[in-house]
Design a protein around this motif. Structure first.
Motif, PDB file in Angstrom:
ATOM      1  N   LEU A 190      74.137 -39.150-134.207  1.00  0.00           N
ATOM      2  CA  LEU A 190      72.961 -38.556-134.350  1.00  0.00           C
ATOM      3  C   LEU A 190      73.053 -37.028-133.401  1.00  0.00           C
ATOM      4  O   LEU A 190      73.632 -37.147-132.766  1.00  0.00           O
ATOM      5  N   SER A 191      72.982 -35.286-133.508  1.00  0.00           N
ATOM      6  CA  SER A 191      72.152 -34.593-133.200  1.00  0.00           C
ATOM      7  C   SER A 191      72.027 -34.171-132.448  1.00  0.00           C
ATOM      8  O   SER A 191      70.542 -34.251-132.726  1.00  0.00           O
ATOM      9  N   SER A 192      71.500 -33.507-130.482  1.00  0.00           N
ATOM     10  CA  SER A 192      69.964 -33.403-130.031  1.00  0.00           C
ATOM     11  C   SER A 192      69.506 -32.170-130.665  1.00  0.00           C
ATOM     12  O   SER A 192      68.275 -31.438-130.916  1.00  0.00           O
ATOM     13  N   SER A 193      70.226 -31.475-131.892  1.00  0.00           N
ATOM     14  CA  SER A 193      69.820 -30.133-132.335  1.00  0.00           C
ATOM     15  C   SER A 193      69.230 -30.311-133.663  1.00  0.00           C
ATOM     16  O   SER A 193      68.048 -30.137-134.249  1.00  0.00           O
ATOM     17  N   PHE A 245      71.722 -44.031-126.813  1.00  0.00           N
ATOM     18  CA  PHE A 245      72.391 -44.027-125.483  1.00  0.00           C
ATOM     19  C   PHE A 245      73.741 -43.317-125.829  1.00  0.00           C
ATOM     20  O   PHE A 245      73.672 -42.204-125.318  1.00  0.00           O
ATOM     21  N   LEU A 246      74.173 -43.517-127.168  1.00  0.00           N
ATOM     22  CA  LEU A 246      75.444 -42.952-127.381  1.00  0.00           C
ATOM     23  C   LEU A 246      74.767 -42.291-128.748  1.00  0.00           C
ATOM     24  O   LEU A 246      76.260 -41.399-128.835  1.00  0.00           O
ATOM     25  N   SER A 247      73.653 -42.477-129.139  1.00  0.00           N
ATOM     26  CA  SER A 247      73.670 -41.575-130.461  1.00  0.00           C
ATOM     27  C   SER A 247      74.773 -41.932-131.030  1.00  0.00           C
ATOM     28  O   SER A 247      74.905 -40.592-132.063  1.00  0.00           O
ATOM     29  N   PRO A 295      65.302 -32.420-135.012  1.00  0.00           N
ATOM     30  CA  PRO A 295      64.608 -32.902-134.665  1.00  0.00           C
ATOM     31  C   PRO A 295      64.073 -34.365-134.124  1.00  0.00           C
ATOM     32  O   PRO A 295      63.799 -35.187-134.320  1.00  0.00           O
ATOM     33  N   GLY A 296      63.295 -33.599-133.146  1.00  0.00           N
ATOM     34  CA  GLY A 296      63.133 -35.452-132.349  1.00  0.00           C
ATOM     35  C   GLY A 296      64.107 -35.928-131.292  1.00  0.00           C
ATOM     36  O   GLY A 296      63.931 -37.388-130.540  1.00  0.00           O
ATOM     37  N   VAL A 297      65.674 -36.357-132.235  1.00  0.00           N
ATOM     38  CA  VAL A 297      66.866 -36.514-131.158  1.00  0.00           C
ATOM     39  C   VAL A 297      66.770 -36.313-129.362  1.00  0.00           C
ATOM     40  O   VAL A 297      66.680 -37.662-129.029  1.00  0.00           O
ATOM     41  N   ALA A 298      66.124 -35.191-128.857  1.00  0.00           N
ATOM     42  CA  ALA A 298      66.609 -35.347-127.606  1.00  0.00           C
ATOM     43  C   ALA A 298      65.561 -36.061-127.142  1.00  0.00           C
ATOM     44  O   ALA A 298      65.818 -36.064-125.768  1.00  0.00           O
ATOM     45  N   GLU A 299      64.358 -35.890-127.515  1.00  0.00           N
ATOM     46  CA  GLU A 299      63.663 -37.053-127.176  1.00  0.00           C
ATOM     47  C   GLU A 299      63.752 -38.720-127.276  1.00  0.00           C
ATOM     48  O   GLU A 299      63.539 -38.895-126.231  1.00  0.00           O
ATOM     49  N   PHE A 300      64.224 -39.168-128.454  1.00  0.00           N
ATOM     50  CA  PHE A 300      64.589 -40.317-128.646  1.00  0.00           C
ATOM     51  C   PHE A 300      66.094 -41.140-127.761  1.00  0.00           C
ATOM     52  O   PHE A 300      65.486 -42.052-127.283  1.00  0.00           O
ATOM     53  N   ASN A 301      66.470 -39.942-127.542  1.00  0.00           N
ATOM     54  CA  ASN A 301      67.571 -40.002-126.362  1.00  0.00           C
ATOM     55  C   ASN A 301      67.606 -40.324-124.841  1.00  0.00           C
ATOM     56  O   ASN A 301      67.693 -40.774-124.112  1.00  0.00           O
ATOM     57  N   LEU A 302      65.828 -40.260-124.465  1.00  0.00           N
ATOM     58  CA  LEU A 302      65.369 -40.287-123.329  1.00  0.00           C
ATOM     59  C   LEU A 302      64.973 -41.970-122.916  1.00  0.00           C
ATOM     60  O   LEU A 302      65.185 -42.503-121.972  1.00  0.00           O
ATOM     61  N   LEU A 303      64.735 -42.487-124.050  1.00  0.00           N
ATOM     62  CA  LEU A 303      64.802 -44.310-124.189  1.00  0.00           C
ATOM     63  C   LEU A 303      66.322 -45.064-123.448  1.00  0.00           C
ATOM     64  O   LEU A 303      66.536 -45.797-122.577  1.00  0.00           O
ATOM     65  N   GLY A 304      67.714 -44.376-123.989  1.00  0.00           N
ATOM     66  CA  GLY A 304      68.641 -44.576-123.495  1.00  0.00           C
ATOM     67  C   GLY A 304      69.354 -43.964-122.516  1.00  0.00           C
ATOM     68  O   GLY A 304      69.992 -44.345-121.876  1.00  0.00           O
ATOM     69  N   GLN A 305      69.301 -43.250-122.402  1.00  0.00           N
ATOM     70  CA  GLN A 305      70.001 -41.865-121.240  1.00  0.00           C
ATOM     71  C   GLN A 305      68.736 -41.374-120.141  1.00  0.00           C
ATOM     72  O   GLN A 305      69.598 -41.112-119.379  1.00  0.00           O
TER      73      GLN A 305
END
Length: 333
Positions: free
Chosen positions: A156-159, A247-249, A161-171
């Motif tokens: 998953l790339s932070s670019s 956490f890892l994307s 849509p929504g991945v940056a928000e999703f990553n907050l759960l793990g990171q």
């Protein structure tokens, strides 16, 4: 574990009242391990290192919370590592295909619930031993994870849509300090404590694990209790898998291999009887912390991962031996 650790009487009385005899012994061992870590490395007790340990044990701890219910019923679930991967891959593929992350995450959790339900139905309806069922579904779910991803890793790339928000759960970190994964683990463990100690389901779980036939005779729906335990195990494995992806994307079909052994080890080290009827969620939390601190100390000292596996295995054998010895002593008494 109790016979080779600091005496449980050294634990403050309020804490001894909270923990059962075996959990008190494991807690004493945990304290002794912490002291050993401080002696071996000045950096061990630093807040950054301890928070890192909390991050590392969160996924194992979440899975162990669910597996605790299964083991207390006198059953086993060897498929949680495969459910972890299948749910993570399902979530990752849906996000990559444009689904919003909450819906993709929900779908991943449903996959875990259905997997746990399948395990439970095979055990309570078909009457197949849980060891055989979950040994089989370990391969089935792993194969499905490889099939739906065509064996390719999912990134998953932070670019997106929504991945940056999703990553907050793990990171992400609560208050900029406490890892969110650890917070979620604490919430799951707290719910587990309430379910086991304050609900009828918890009472029935101990009854079924202690004597299944006696529980049935007093009106406990044994099949429902066991089925619920497997569903909870599937759900927590899926939740851990989603957090691992966050956490890892990154996830691939072989992700999570061997996790089931670590998870089961944590539950047993925490004082749960392998044949059911005895153990607590507090004990599981202590067992998870014990494994986390042990691995952290070995990492700090630069011990090979191969030796870490050996040491962890020896601890598991010691825990099971202690459980067997205690059971024999009670029988003789």
């Amino acid at each position: 574990m109790t016979s080779i650790t600091t005496p449980a009487r050294a634990i403050p009385l309020p804490l001894r009242r909270l923990l059962h005899a075996r959990e008190s012994g494991v807690f004493a061992a945990l304290v002794a391990l912490f002291v050993l870590g401080v002696v071996l490395s000045p950096s061990f007790a630093q807040s950054d290192n301890l928070l890192s340990v909390g991050q590392q044990i969160a996924q194992i701890g979440i899975m162990a919370a669910g597996v605790t219910f299964v083991i207390l019923n006198g059953e086993i679930d060897l498929s949680v590592g495969s459910i972890y991967a299948l749910s993570a891959i399902s979530t990752g593929m849906l996000i990559s295909n444009g689904w919003s992350w909450p819906l993709a995450m929900l779908a991943g959790l449903v996959v875990g619930v259905l997997a746990g339900l399948l395990n439970g139905l095979a055990v309570v309806v078909l009457g197949v031993p849980s060891f055989i069922v979950t040994l089989g579904t370990l391969s089935v779910f792993r194969g499905l994870a490889l099939l739906i991803s065509d064996g390719a890793p999912i990134s998953l790339s932070s670019s997106q849509p929504g991945v940056a928000e999703f990553n907050l759960l793990g990171q992400g970190e609560l208050f900029g300090l406490i890892p969110m994964q650890f917070v979620i683990f604490a919430v799951v463990a707290a719910i587990g404590v309430v379910l086991l100690s304050r609900s009828r389901f918890g009472f029935n779980t101990y009854a079924v694990g202690g004597n299944q036939e006696a529980a049935r005779l007093v009106g406990v729906n044994v099949k429902r209790v066991k089925l619920t335990a497997f569903v909870l195990s599937g759900f927590t494995a899926a939740l851990a898998g989603v957090l691992g992806l966050s956490f890892l994307s990154y996830v691939q079909g072989v992700t999570g291999q061997g996790m089931e052994l670590t998870v089961i080890s944590a539950v047993i080290i925490g004082g749960a009887a392998l044949f059911g009827g005895s153990g607590t969620m507090w004990g599981t939390v202590i067992g998870v912390a014990f494994i986390g601190l042990l691995q952290n100390i070995l990492n700090i000292k630069g011990i090979s991962s191969f030796w870490q596996t050996v040491v962890t295995g020896l601890v598991i054998v010691a825990a099971v031996a202690a459980d067997t010895w205690q059971r024999r002593r009670k029988t003789r008494a």
